[in-house]
Design an enzyme around this catalytic site. Structure first.
Site, PDB file in Angstrom:
ATOM      1  N   ASP A  14      14.850  -0.802   0.057  1.00  0.00           N
ATOM      2  CA  ASP A  14      15.676  -0.993   1.244  1.00  0.00           C
ATOM      3  C   ASP A  14      16.725  -2.067   0.910  1.00  0.00           C
ATOM      4  O   ASP A  14      17.751  -1.766   0.325  1.00  0.00           O
ATOM      5  CB  ASP A  14      14.733  -1.390   2.382  1.00  0.00           C
ATOM      6  CG  ASP A  14      15.396  -1.457   3.729  1.00  0.00           C
ATOM      7  OD1 ASP A  14      16.312  -0.679   3.985  1.00  0.00           O
ATOM      8  OD2 ASP A  14      14.978  -2.297   4.561  1.00  0.00           O
TER       9      ASP A  14
ATOM     10  N   ASP B 117       7.403   2.776  -2.990  1.00  0.00           N
ATOM     11  CA  ASP B 117       7.651   3.836  -2.009  1.00  0.00           C
ATOM     12  C   ASP B 117       9.115   3.920  -1.617  1.00  0.00           C
ATOM     13  O   ASP B 117       9.697   4.994  -1.555  1.00  0.00           O
ATOM     14  CB  ASP B 117       6.763   3.644  -0.750  1.00  0.00           C
ATOM     15  CG  ASP B 117       6.878   2.254  -0.125  1.00  0.00           C
ATOM     16  OD1 ASP B 117       7.580   1.380  -0.695  1.00  0.00           O
ATOM     17  OD2 ASP B 117       6.269   2.030   0.933  1.00  0.00           O
TER      18      ASP B 117
ATOM     19  N   LYS C 233      17.297   3.574   0.069  1.00  0.00           N
ATOM     20  CA  LYS C 233      18.290   3.452   1.151  1.00  0.00           C
ATOM     21  C   LYS C 233      19.430   2.590   0.627  1.00  0.00           C
ATOM     22  O   LYS C 233      19.488   1.385   0.916  1.00  0.00           O
ATOM     23  CB  LYS C 233      17.655   2.735   2.350  1.00  0.00           C
ATOM     24  CG  LYS C 233      16.716   3.535   3.213  1.00  0.00           C
ATOM     25  CD  LYS C 233      16.325   2.651   4.399  1.00  0.00           C
ATOM     26  CE  LYS C 233      15.225   3.211   5.218  1.00  0.00           C
ATOM     27  NZ  LYS C 233      14.713   2.218   6.202  1.00  0.00           N
TER      28      LYS C 233
ATOM     29  N   PHE D 187      14.457   4.512   9.937  1.00  0.00           N
ATOM     30  CA  PHE D 187      13.156   3.953   9.567  1.00  0.00           C
ATOM     31  C   PHE D 187      12.193   5.122   9.432  1.00  0.00           C
ATOM     32  O   PHE D 187      11.993   5.893  10.358  1.00  0.00           O
ATOM     33  CB  PHE D 187      12.649   2.952  10.611  1.00  0.00           C
ATOM     34  CG  PHE D 187      11.499   2.149  10.080  1.00  0.00           C
ATOM     35  CD1 PHE D 187      11.726   1.012   9.314  1.00  0.00           C
ATOM     36  CD2 PHE D 187      10.194   2.563  10.296  1.00  0.00           C
ATOM     37  CE1 PHE D 187      10.662   0.302   8.772  1.00  0.00           C
ATOM     38  CE2 PHE D 187       9.126   1.848   9.761  1.00  0.00           C
ATOM     39  CZ  PHE D 187       9.361   0.709   9.006  1.00  0.00           C
TER      40      PHE D 187
ATOM     41  N   LYS E 234       0.831  -1.200   0.000  1.00  0.00           N
ATOM     42  CA  LYS E 234       0.000   0.000   0.000  1.00  0.00           C
ATOM     43  C   LYS E 234       0.868   1.253   0.000  1.00  0.00           C
ATOM     44  O   LYS E 234       0.389   2.342  -0.266  1.00  0.00           O
ATOM     45  CB  LYS E 234      -0.882   0.017   1.271  1.00  0.00           C
ATOM     46  CG  LYS E 234      -1.750  -1.197   1.455  1.00  0.00           C
ATOM     47  CD  LYS E 234      -2.309  -1.202   2.902  1.00  0.00           C
ATOM     48  CE  LYS E 234      -2.836  -2.570   3.229  1.00  0.00           C
ATOM     49  NZ  LYS E 234      -3.042  -2.733   4.656  1.00  0.00           N
ATOM     50  N   GLY E 235       2.147   1.077   0.312  1.00  0.00           N
ATOM     51  CA  GLY E 235       3.018   2.222   0.582  1.00  0.00           C
ATOM     52  C   GLY E 235       3.145   3.222  -0.553  1.00  0.00           C
ATOM     53  O   GLY E 235       3.329   4.411  -0.317  1.00  0.00           O
TER      54      GLY E 235
HETATM   55  P1  IMP Z   1      13.079  -4.234   0.474  1.00  0.00           P
HETATM   56  O1  IMP Z   1      12.553  -5.498  -0.118  1.00  0.00           O
HETATM   57  O2  IMP Z   1      13.973  -4.511   1.648  1.00  0.00           O
HETATM   58  O3  IMP Z   1      13.749  -3.325  -0.533  1.00  0.00           O
HETATM   59  O4  IMP Z   1      11.896  -3.488   1.145  1.00  0.00           O
HETATM   60  C1  IMP Z   1      10.947  -2.766   0.499  1.00  0.00           C
HETATM   61  C2  IMP Z   1       9.748  -2.572   1.388  1.00  0.00           C
HETATM   62  O5  IMP Z   1      10.108  -2.507   2.783  1.00  0.00           O
HETATM   63  C3  IMP Z   1       9.084  -1.245   1.116  1.00  0.00           C
HETATM   64  O6  IMP Z   1       8.129  -1.363   0.093  1.00  0.00           O
HETATM   65  C4  IMP Z   1       8.464  -0.898   2.454  1.00  0.00           C
HETATM   66  O7  IMP Z   1       7.199  -1.481   2.553  1.00  0.00           O
HETATM   67  C5  IMP Z   1       9.361  -1.543   3.485  1.00  0.00           C
HETATM   68  N1  IMP Z   1      10.287  -0.577   4.098  1.00  0.00           N
HETATM   69  C6  IMP Z   1      11.635  -0.560   4.015  1.00  0.00           C
HETATM   70  N2  IMP Z   1      12.163   0.450   4.703  1.00  0.00           N
HETATM   71  C7  IMP Z   1      11.116   1.123   5.237  1.00  0.00           C
HETATM   72  C8  IMP Z   1      11.022   2.319   6.059  1.00  0.00           C
HETATM   73  O8  IMP Z   1      11.997   2.986   6.416  1.00  0.00           O
HETATM   74  N3  IMP Z   1       9.750   2.688   6.390  1.00  0.00           N
HETATM   75  C9  IMP Z   1       8.639   2.014   6.003  1.00  0.00           C
HETATM   76  N4  IMP Z   1       8.695   0.912   5.235  1.00  0.00           N
HETATM   77  C10 IMP Z   1       9.926   0.465   4.848  1.00  0.00           C
END
Ligand code: IMP
Length: 181
Positions: free
Chosen positions: A102, A99, A130, A151, A42-43
């Site tokens: 990470d 959104d 990030k 975060f 949803k982000g």
């Molecule tokens: P990844 O698979 O680790 O790249 O994570 C992506 C997902 O992790 C994003 O779509 C967010 O839902 C969540 N996420 C990662 N870091 C944050 C943060 O700092 N705040 C909120 N959601 C995050």
């Protein structure tokens, strides 16, 4: 600022200016083409609705929901599709709108899944990145902001489904998500 915030990272105005810039670049890059924007629920929803209003091309939307985090602030590394697309993306110009990137695990998984479905092109647009947290390399075509390791919540981003409606992006106090003092 919301009392659970450590600091405001990006103000409403900073986000607005950058989203409009991204929209202009995307409009130029896809000139004369129809675009299928895939929002990752949803982000990305608030970013997506602002972004598409800065893009001039004909646009179609579809949405996907994936889970990699559950209710915690650290990744489990596992990605699952909770809701798939409604329609085929074959021969379409697809732009994934996310959104935040990470570890990169979510987008690495999604790009593999979607590229196997035969799109005419596939690109990624993320509001936040990030880079220091990356586990898997992901090629990001459009990036709003690179941020450090905090975060963050607001403007669509949540912690346990909260704070999505804040119009700015703030770093959450570590004690709220159990990340320190
Ligand atoms: P990844 O698979 O680790 O790249 O994570 C992506 C997902 O992790 C994003 O779509 C967010 O839902 C969540 N996420 C990662 N870091 C944050 C943060 O700092 N705040 C909120 N959601 C995050």
């Amino acid at each position: 600022m919301h009392p659970h915030g450590e600091k405001i990272l990006l103000s409403e105005q900073e986000i607005k200016t950058r989203v409009a810039q991204l929209g202009r670049v995307i409009s130029e890059d896809y000139k004369g083409k129809e675009l299928l924007v895939i929002g990752i629920l949803k982000g990305a929803i608030i970013f997506l609705t602002d972004l598409v209003r800065s893009i001039n091309n004909p646009i179609y939307f579809d949405f996907m929901s994936v889970s990699s985090y559950g209710d915690s602030a650290s990744t489990s590394g596992e990605v699952r599709i909770l809701k798939d697309l409604d329609k085929s993306i074959e021969d379409r110009h697809v732009l994934i709108v996310e959104d935040i990137i990470d570890t990169g695990l979510t987008l690495d998984y999604l790009t593999h899944v979607l590229s196997s479905r035969g799109p005419a092109s596939l690109k990624i647009c993320t509001l936040l990145d990030k880079p220091s947290r990356r586990v898997t390399p992901v090629y990001v075509h459009y990036r709003g902001f690179s941020i450090s390791n905090d975060f963050v919540v607001g403007y669509g981003l949540d912690y346990n489904e909260r704070y999505r409606n804040l119009p700015y992006i703030m770093a959450l106090r570590p004690k709220i998500y159990g990340g320190g003092s």
